[in-house]
Design a protein around this motif. Structure first.
Motif, PDB file in Angstrom:
ATOM      1  N   GLY A  71       0.848  -1.181   0.000  1.00 34.13           N
ATOM      2  CA  GLY A  71       0.000   0.000   0.000  1.00 34.13           C
ATOM      3  C   GLY A  71       0.882   1.229   0.000  1.00 34.13           C
ATOM      4  O   GLY A  71       1.288   1.709   1.050  1.00 34.13           O
ATOM      5  N   GLU A 128      -6.855  12.523   0.720  1.00 39.07           N
ATOM      6  CA  GLU A 128      -7.149  11.124   0.414  1.00 39.07           C
ATOM      7  C   GLU A 128      -8.102  10.979  -0.770  1.00 39.07           C
ATOM      8  O   GLU A 128      -7.971  10.053  -1.575  1.00 39.07           O
ATOM      9  N   MET A 167       2.586   4.644   0.257  1.00 34.87           N
ATOM     10  CA  MET A 167       2.292   5.829   1.062  1.00 34.87           C
ATOM     11  C   MET A 167       2.726   7.058   0.276  1.00 34.87           C
ATOM     12  O   MET A 167       3.833   7.117  -0.243  1.00 34.87           O
ATOM     13  N   ARG A 190      -2.026   4.836   0.395  1.00 35.49           N
ATOM     14  CA  ARG A 190      -2.352   5.473   1.668  1.00 35.49           C
ATOM     15  C   ARG A 190      -1.927   6.937   1.651  1.00 35.49           C
ATOM     16  O   ARG A 190      -0.873   7.280   1.137  1.00 35.49           O
TER      17      ARG A 190
END
Length: 173
Positions: free
Chosen positions: A55, A115, A57, A108
């Motif tokens: 995931g 986001e 970042m 993420r």
């Protein structure tokens, strides 16, 4: 004399194509991003030979050109103006110089990252690339440490490259 010449040719051929040399050009997964060989490395190495980050970042960091998006280990992320409709236009030699930020899980958002602007797109090679405000994100092979922005305002592979700000727009500077 013929034997010595044949021996020399045999030694030369062995030194120019053995498996040891091939292994030396394999991509190395550095800091969890898709590593690709440099332009001088063997063209026969597959860019997909390296696993994608789980995931990925995406963070925000201060650089000499302002606050920009960064990936693993604080390396600057760039957009490519040739990309259209969220689809990457960078593959082959382009992706060797500008490795895409690819991942196998949902990206993420770090501090300062919106986001709702994070997303993904499917690349022609089947990998999933992280996007921000619809722009596929890339590293630049010449950026060696956190805060480097050597890819800023570079024209290469048919268009310009820019660092990305927190609103998902190109940084001017």
């Amino acid at each position: 004399m013929l034997f010595v010449g044949a021996l020399a040719v045999g030694l030369f051929a062995t030194g120019c194509g053995g498996t040891e040399e091939k292994d030396a050009t394999e991509p190395i997964a550095a800091d969890g991003v898709k590593a690709t060989p440099t332009a001088s490395a063997s063209a026969s190495v597959s860019a997909s030979a390296t696993p994608a980050a789980a995931g990925a970042m995406v963070d925000l960091a201060e650089t000499k050109i302002g606050k920009v998006l960064v990936g693993e280990k604080g390396r600057t992320l760039y957009l490519f103006e040739k990309d259209k409709n969220g689809k990457s236009a960078c593959s082959g030699p382009c992706a060797q110089a500008w490795p895409p930020l690819v991942m196998s899980e949902k990206p993420r958002a770090g501090n300062g990252i919106k986001e709702n602007l994070l997303g993904t797109t499917k690349r022609d090679d089947g990998e999933t690339q992280v996007t921000y405000n619809g722009h596929p994100l890339y590293y630049y092979i010449k950026d060696q440490k956190p805060g480097d922005t050597t890819g800023q305002d570079v024209e290469a592979f048919g268009a310009e490259w820019y660092a990305v700000n927190t609103n998902g727009e190109k940084v001017h500077g």
